[in-house]
Design an enzyme around this catalytic site. Structure first.
Site: not given
Ligand code: HT7
Ligand code: ZN
Length: 854
Positions: A124, A256-257, A292-293
């Site tokens: 992502e 973060g994750a 959240h994840e």
């Molecule tokens: N949906 C993810 C968002 C995200 C991300 C996480 C890790 C490294 C790069 C990233 N680019 C976008 C995380 C979340 O919002 O749950």
């Molecule tokens: Zn998220």
């Protein structure tokens, strides 16, 4: 032009049903073979097939239904691979590519990279295109079958395991997904394992994968996962849908994750925790982010986004859900206050400056720059307002309809609002402005009291003002739910909470038959993300702090008292004793929740004071703010020395460390008291606490208090000696020094730290610790000579060529530059222009800097 526009959306002209991939892993030369089952969306309409593919993806071979097309039909551009329509059949076909990539050269941590000898991915938003040629957009969804060939002992991908042999693993994900949810991990890992049986009886194997030796720090993450799975079943009726759920902890991670289907990848700081190495705040964060994840499995994965403009569809909703989870598990009042504090610190700040944008933007150059507080936290606030407006039952019906109607879809904000309209019959046309308009509405409240024979009438007139933001000069009024209650002069609540729905620019609401003029408790629970101004004297604020039944409004009254004292003091004006007295009552109130008392006792930060001043049209002076805050803290400590000393002793937590809410609340109050007392006891208590501390929460609280006073060198050295081998503790060590330093020394301290051999700056956590630590020292970063700006700009320029995401994200340190005096503005602008002028600046940083100096 690099810009992407929401208005340009068109569906992908091909339908992709299944993706099969084989990875032959090698650090410098990984070979990826990808087979895509494609069909033209409209067989009558021949179109070129455009696949995304980054510079580092080297094409080795390409066939269509087993036959290599004429090479002239394949066009490689910098970021795409196009196969011309003439080479494509008008019926379903199989496109196979073989490519080579170099994970060892991947310093941007997007796509496939290596962290500490372990292969891992981050896709992502647009990382998959650095792995293979693909329609890398969220509305193209396919099942995945993945084969991994490698000698490494653990080989993971999404979905369920379907084959395991020496040097090979196969995974199948039956749920169609977009490429951004793809993940692969390979390394020498060990698992902490458990299982969960869903309410329909499916047994799910759970694993938290960590490096050997870290198993004893993965237990809390596993407990949090199990709680999340039960909560989502109980509250949203959502079950998990695969045989296995894997979480992997990685040391090099940009955020973060990540919620990859069935294979969540986490920054190790959000997985690993032991009392000795993690603080209460770390434990809270781990619990919330694991949840959240996990919640993304439904809000994000089963229902994903049509395009990246719709990012808040999954992120706002998932933040809202993780906030509900934490409220249910811990204290709802404390959670709400903390969430509002975070919103104001990050999102209001964003809205006030040049980076303001709506929760659903309609233009971007680099999507990674839009993972913002506005998309996440304001996106969640908007859902909170919707829930308040339609009620709990209406919300539940709407969510059930959302899951029924859109399971398997790539959806939009329009789809989301439509389910609320259909489930509740409510017209949301005006409400939609919360998604499309940027900026924080400014609400003002005027009161009119008319005594009468049959009781008095109180009329509340609210007026909203929607200030201009970049690209949006004219704005129409929004729907604003304002929760209010009325409190009688004796402190009893005479009108319990009611939600007034504001839809006009100015609107009045009356309350009749009142015995005596009540005090208004407004915006209870922070019912809308607005700023509220009302003419309230300090005595009335102190009254609300003592009597309001709504915990948020009570805390807010204390906050306003503190801010009025601090803003006055920073401008050299006399400060009344109201706040100091009111705090005394609160300290003495043994019935109040310790966590709530701690929140009231922690003075507003310097950045928050600056924000308040600038919202009043006053130019903040960082050093004056620092001096005013120090003086007020000292005055509180001196005035209430005995009370505070007793409270410090009373709040000691006996027995072994537990990260639960009640012990953590006592520690938070004790440490808020310690921060005050350290101002007058020469650091005695903090030194003792550090010496006997049985956990990292106490150690960090003591160390922070000492460093703020310019003390603590022996403690810093001791922490380093004890934990030099622990990366996560050393990140704290690097971060706390510039953050807690007396402002005049902050840049020099940051500079000295940056010269150390163990400043492993390519690691995002380490870089964030040091650069983010200095940026969080308000008066230090905004040093009048511009040294803070220069230091941060130099490091952004160094980081940008390696990891543009991190450089761009950290550049937000400058987002408030326009609110300071001419000298600081000139120096900040020079620093920003120097960044803008750098050769080969990334699209990420270039977009951020140009928005900031526009
Ligand atoms: N949906 C993810 C968002 C995200 C991300 C996480 C890790 C490294 C790069 C990233 N680019 C976008 C995380 C979340 O919002 O749950
Ligand atoms: Zn998220």
């Amino acid at each position: 032009q690099n810009a992407h526009y929401l208005a340009d959306y068109r569906p992908y002209p091909f339908v992709l049903t299944a993706t099969r991939m084989t990875f032959e892993l090698h650090p410098q030369a990984t070979r990826v073979v990808t087979a895509l089952s494609l069909a033209p969306r409209d067989p009558q309409q021949a179109e070129d097939l455009v696949l995304d593919g980054g510079k580092g993806v080297k094409l080795v071979s390409l066939t269509i239904d087993g036959v290599a097309p004429d090479p002239s039909r394949i066009i490689r551009r910098e970021e795409t691979l196009t196969i011309s329509a003439a080479a494509l059949p008008p019926h379903p076909f199989l496109l196979e590519t073989a490519v080579q990539i170099d994970p060892s050269a991947n310093t941007a941590f997007e796509g496939l990279y290596i962290s500490n000898g372990m292969f891992c991915t981050q896709c992502e938003a647009e990382g998959f295109r650095h792995i293979t040629f693909y329609p890398d957009r969220p509305d193209v969804m396919a099942t995945f079958h993945v084969t991994i060939d490698s000698d490494l002992p653990v080989l993971l991908s999404n979905g369920n395991p379907v084959g395991q042999s020496q040097g090979r693993a196969e995974w199948h994900d039956p749920w169609p997904k977009p490429s951004y949810l793809f993940a692969l991990v390979a390394g020498d890992l060990v698992a902490v394992s458990d299982s969960f049986t869903t309410r329909s009886g499916r047994r799910v194997a759970l694993n938290v994968w960590v490096r050997p030796g870290d198993q004893d720090r993965a237990g809390f993450a596993m407990e949090s996962l199990v709680k999340s799975m039960s909560w989502d079943e109980a509250v949203y009726g959502r079950e998990y849908d695969l045989d296995v759920f894997n979480i992997v902890a990685v040391d090099d991670f940009n955020m973060g994750a990540m919620e990859n289907k069935g294979l969540n990848i986490f920054n190790s700081k959000l997985v690993l925790a032991s009392p000795d190495t993690a603080t209460d705040t770390d434990y809270d964060r781990i619990e919330a982010v694991i949840a959240h994840e996990y919640f993304h499995n439904w809000t994000g994965n089963r229902i994903t986004c049509r395009d990246w403009f719709q990012l808040c569809l999954k992120e706002g909703l998932t933040v809202f859900r993780d906030q509900q989870f934490t409220s249910d598990l811990r204290s709802a009042a404390v959670k709400r206050i903390e969430d509002v504090q975070a919103l104001r610190a990050r999102q209001f700040r964003e809205d006030q400056g040049p980076l303001a944008h709506p929760p659903r933007p309609d233009r971007y150059e680099e999507i990674n720059n839009f993972y913002t507080a506005t998309v996440y936290e304001k996106g969640a606030e908007v859902i909170g307002m919707l829930k308040r407006l339609v009620g709990d039952d209406g919300y539940r019906r709407a969510l059930d309809l959302y899951f029924d109607r859109h399971d398997g879809d790539a959806a939009t904000i329009e789809d989301w609002l439509q389910v609320f309209q259909d489930a509740t019959g409510r017209d949301l046309t005006q409400f939609k402005r919360w998604y499309t308009d940027a900026g924080t509405p400014r609400l003002s409240l005027a009161e009119d009291w008319q005594p009468g024979d049959t009781g008095g009438t109180l009329t509340l007139t609210f007026t909203q003002d929607n200030p201009p933001t970049p690209g949006q000069t004219q704005k129409s009024p929004r729907v604003i739910p304002v929760a209010v209650g009325l409190i009688g002069p004796n402190g009893d609540e005479i009108v319990p909470t009611q939600v007034l729905e504001m839809t006009e620019a100015s609107q009045s609401f009356s309350f009749d038959g009142l015995g005596a003029r009540p005090v208004v408790s407004a915006l209870r629970g922070f019912s809308a993300p607005v700023t509220l101004s009302r003419p309230l004297d300090d005595a009335t604020r102190a009254f609300l702090l003592a009597h309001d039944t709504d915990p948020f409004a009570r805390w807010e009254a204390g906050r306003d008292l503190a801010l009025s004292a601090l803003t006055a003091a920073s401008r050299g004006q006399a400060v009344s004793g109201d706040y100091v007295d009111a705090i005394g009552h609160l300290i003495a109130d043994g019935n109040a929740d310790p966590a709530f008392r701690a929140l009231c006792l922690n003075l507003p930060g310097e950045e928050e004071i600056a924000t308040r001043l600038s919202s009043q049209g006053i130019v903040p002076v960082p050093d004056a703010i620092h001096v005013a805050r120090e003086a007020l803290a000292r005055r509180i400590a001196e005035t209430h020395l005995d009370l505070l000393s007793r409270l410090y002793d009373d709040m000691a937590v006996p027995g072994p460390y537990r990260p639960d809410a009640s012990d953590a609340a006592r520690r938070s109050l004790r440490h808020a008291v310690l921060a005050l007392l350290t101002r007058i006891d020469g650091g005695e208590r903090a030194e003792i606490l550090f010496g006997i501390a049985g956990n990292m929460t106490e150690r960090m609280a003591a160390l922070t208090a000492l460093l703020r006073r310019g003390l603590g060198q022996a403690e810093l050295a001791a922490l380093h000696d004890q934990f030099a081998g622990n990366r996560l503790v050393m990140d704290k060590w690097f971060g706390i020094q510039p953050m807690a330093a007396p402002p005049a020394q902050a840049v020099q301290i940051a500079h000295a730290l940056s010269q150390r051999k163990d400043f492993d700056w390519k690691n995002p956590n380490r870089f964030r610790a040091l650069i983010g630590g200095l940026s969080a020292n308000h008066a230090g970063f905004h040093a009048a000579d511009g040294s803070g700006y220069d230091f941060v700009a130099n490091w952004l320029l160094r980081m940008d060529p390696l990891n543009p995401q991190i450089a761009a994200r950290m550049s937000t340190a400058f987002e408030t530059w326009t609110r300071y005096d001419a000298g600081r503005r000139a120096r900040a602008l020079t620093a920003l222009e120097r960044i803008a002028a750098a050769d080969g600046l990334s699209r990420n940083t270039s977009e951020m800097v140009s928005r900031m100096i526009a």
